[in-house]
Design a protein around this motif. Structure first.
Motif, short mmCIF file in Angstrom:
data_model
loop_
_atom_site.label_atom_id
_atom_site.label_comp_id
_atom_site.label_asym_id
_atom_site.label_seq_id
_atom_site.Cartn_x
_atom_site.Cartn_y
_atom_site.Cartn_z
N HIS A 55 0.82 -1.21 0.00
CA HIS A 55 0.00 0.00 0.00
C HIS A 55 0.86 1.27 0.00
O HIS A 55 0.36 2.35 -0.31
N MET A 56 2.13 1.14 0.34
CA MET A 56 3.03 2.29 0.33
C MET A 56 3.21 2.78 -1.10
O MET A 56 3.11 2.00 -2.05
N GLY A 57 3.50 4.08 -1.26
CA GLY A 57 3.72 4.63 -2.59
C GLY A 57 5.16 4.39 -3.04
O GLY A 57 6.10 4.76 -2.34
N GLN A 58 5.33 3.76 -4.20
CA GLN A 58 6.65 3.54 -4.78
C GLN A 58 6.82 4.50 -5.96
O GLN A 58 5.99 4.51 -6.87
N VAL A 59 7.88 5.30 -5.92
CA VAL A 59 8.05 6.39 -6.89
C VAL A 59 9.46 6.35 -7.49
O VAL A 59 10.44 6.14 -6.78
N ILE A 60 9.53 6.54 -8.81
CA ILE A 60 10.80 6.62 -9.52
C ILE A 60 11.06 8.07 -9.91
O ILE A 60 10.18 8.74 -10.47
N LEU A 61 12.26 8.56 -9.60
CA LEU A 61 12.67 9.92 -9.99
C LEU A 61 13.82 9.81 -10.99
O LEU A 61 14.86 9.22 -10.69
N ARG A 62 13.62 10.40 -12.17
CA ARG A 62 14.66 10.38 -13.20
C ARG A 62 14.96 11.80 -13.66
O ARG A 62 14.06 12.62 -13.79
N GLY A 63 16.24 12.06 -13.93
CA GLY A 63 16.63 13.37 -14.43
C GLY A 63 18.04 13.71 -13.99
O GLY A 63 18.74 12.89 -13.40
N GLU A 64 18.44 14.94 -14.28
CA GLU A 64 19.77 15.40 -13.90
C GLU A 64 19.76 15.90 -12.45
O GLU A 64 18.83 16.59 -12.04
N ASN A 65 20.79 15.54 -11.70
CA ASN A 65 20.99 16.08 -10.34
C ASN A 65 19.75 15.91 -9.45
O ASN A 65 19.35 16.84 -8.75
N ARG A 120 0.39 9.68 -0.29
CA ARG A 120 0.88 9.66 -1.67
C ARG A 120 0.20 10.77 -2.49
O ARG A 120 0.82 11.38 -3.35
N HIS A 121 -1.08 11.05 -2.19
CA HIS A 121 -1.83 12.08 -2.93
C HIS A 121 -1.24 13.47 -2.69
O HIS A 121 -1.44 14.38 -3.49
N GLN A 122 -0.51 13.65 -1.57
CA GLN A 122 0.16 14.92 -1.28
C GLN A 122 1.59 14.90 -1.83
O GLN A 122 2.03 15.86 -2.47
N ASP A 123 2.31 13.82 -1.56
CA ASP A 123 3.75 13.78 -1.82
C ASP A 123 4.10 13.80 -3.30
O ASP A 123 5.06 14.46 -3.72
N ILE A 124 3.34 13.06 -4.10
CA ILE A 124 3.69 12.92 -5.52
C ILE A 124 3.46 14.25 -6.26
O ILE A 124 4.37 14.74 -6.93
N VAL A 136 8.77 12.41 -12.39
CA VAL A 136 8.28 11.77 -11.17
C VAL A 136 7.20 10.77 -11.57
O VAL A 136 6.14 11.15 -12.05
N THR A 137 7.47 9.48 -11.36
CA THR A 137 6.55 8.43 -11.81
C THR A 137 6.20 7.50 -10.66
O THR A 137 7.09 6.82 -10.12
N GLU A 138 4.93 7.47 -10.28
CA GLU A 138 4.50 6.47 -9.29
C GLU A 138 4.30 5.15 -10.02
O GLU A 138 3.68 5.10 -11.08
N ILE A 139 4.84 4.06 -9.47
CA ILE A 139 4.69 2.76 -10.12
C ILE A 139 3.63 1.94 -9.38
O ILE A 139 3.62 1.86 -8.16
N PHE A 140 2.72 1.40 -10.16
CA PHE A 140 1.57 0.67 -9.61
C PHE A 140 1.63 -0.83 -9.91
O PHE A 140 0.75 -1.57 -9.50
#
Length: 365
Positions: A55-65, A120-124, A136-140
């Motif tokens: 149930h926890m939110g899993q999020v991928i962050l991609r980009g520079e720095n 998750r509705h706040q953080d993402i 910023v991509t939440e993975i489901f």
């Protein structure tokens, strides 16, 4: 109309195993199994217990720095987080309160972030709005399971030899039964253990493989709460919230020296002031002297009858063998050994301020 609770990929397995399902943060989750909360708690402290934390939110962050940009939202040093390392942290607001706590891992070509289910509705959106140039991509499509306890290395390492090489707060991609999973050595019980992110379609198969080990049993939300409370770990919404500063909550250890000195994160003025001068209140451990547990909201008084704070988390500590609690008390009342009264159902019950945690944390350093 409220939305129906969501189900994790392990829902049917929980039901099969006799899990008592409850609504938690909008998810149908097992609060306990036939072994019972006390048994599951003991299982985790002595052998290994498996928790579904999908149930926890899993999020991928991609980009520079990405690490540097995260430092504009969090007081942690993420720019210097090495590949394969994970770090506990939190988003702060402009008043220096904690918006949510999270785990951030440097996965090499991206950062992997786990946030609390209810936020998750706040953080993402918060990350999407403020991390310029970062995708910023939440993975489901992945489950998340935690295997915790002194036998966790045997349970996970038996199927995934790479897991044995990880130290506390390290992460890697590794195969389990031929399936690529993200394996991180961390958790929320005070014991050694792992959190494993598993492709959704393989989640039941891999979870069954862990549970096939003679030392591993399923455990629910009830034991997860009593374990984290004994380990002195904060629960968002109880012990930390938008008004609580990290210094009040004894979380200054999670702010690295450079960030304490430089600031440059939301609420830095309050946090740096409290680091220098001390906060007006402090989170402490409380041991009620009787058998009655002190729950969230119970008033804490000095022996003179002055209100000095309130309980934020409380219950029975199976390992401790009695009630345990955490709460905030006014500065000057936070020294271990200080006697206080808890006002439970209108009656003053004696208690004592104690050092946290209630049980020794057994992480693999």
């Amino acid at each position: 109309m409220t939305d129906a609770p969501k189900r994790t990929p392990l829902y049917d397995l929980h039901v099969e195993l006799g899990g008592k399902m409850v609504d938690f943060a909008g998810w149908e989750m097992p609060v306990q199994y036939p072994m019972g909360i006390m048994g599951e708690h003991k299982q985790c402290r002595e052998k290994a217990a498996l928790f579904d934390v999908s149930h926890m939110g899993q999020v991928i962050l991609r980009g520079e720095n990405v690490g540097e940009k995260l430092e504009t939202l969090c007081p942690q040093a993420y720019a210097t987080l090495k590949e394969g390392k994970a770090r506990y942290g939190f988003f702060t607001n402009d008043e220096g309160g904690i918006m949510d706590d999270l785990i951030v891992s440097n996965a090499g070509d991206h950062f992997f972030v786990v946030v609390n289910a209810a936020l998750r509705h706040q953080d993402i959106p918060h990350m999407q709005a403020n991390l310029e140039g970062v995708e910023v991509t939440e993975i489901f499509d992945r489950a998340l399971v935690a295997v915790q306890g002194p036998k966790a290395e045997d349970v996970v390492g038996g199927l995934c030899p790479a897991a044995r090489d990880l130290k506390f707060m390290e992460t890697t991609l590794a195969e389990i039964n031929g399936v690529e999973c993200r394996v991180s050595r961390l958790g929320y019980t005070g014991e050694d253990g792992y959190e494993i992110s598993i492709p959704e379609d393989k989640a039941v198969e891999i979870t069954r493989a862990f549970l096939a080990h003679e030392d591993c049993e399923p455990a629910g939300l009830g034991a997860r709460d009593s374990l984290r409370l004994e380990a002195g770990l904060c629960l968002y919404g109880n012990d930390i919230d938008q008004t609580t500063s990290p210094v009040e909550a004894n979380l200054a250890w999670a702010i690295q020296k450079r960030r304490k000195e430089e600031g440059g994160f939301p609420g830095a003025a309050r946090i740096q002031k409290e680091l220098a001068e001390g906060p007006s209140r402090k989170l402490v451990g409380i041991r009620p002297e009787g058998r009655a547990p002190a729950r969230q909201g119970v008033e804490i008084q000095s022996l003179e009858g002055e209100t000095i704070g309130q309980i934020t988390s409380g219950g029975f500590g199976p390992t401790v063998g009695g009630p345990v609690a955490m709460g905030y008390v006014a500065a000057g009342h936070n020294e271990p050994g200080q006697k206080v009264n808890l006002i439970i159902r209108g009656k003053a019950q004696p208690a004592e301020v104690v050092a946290l945690p209630f049980v020794t944390q057994n992480y693999k350093r």
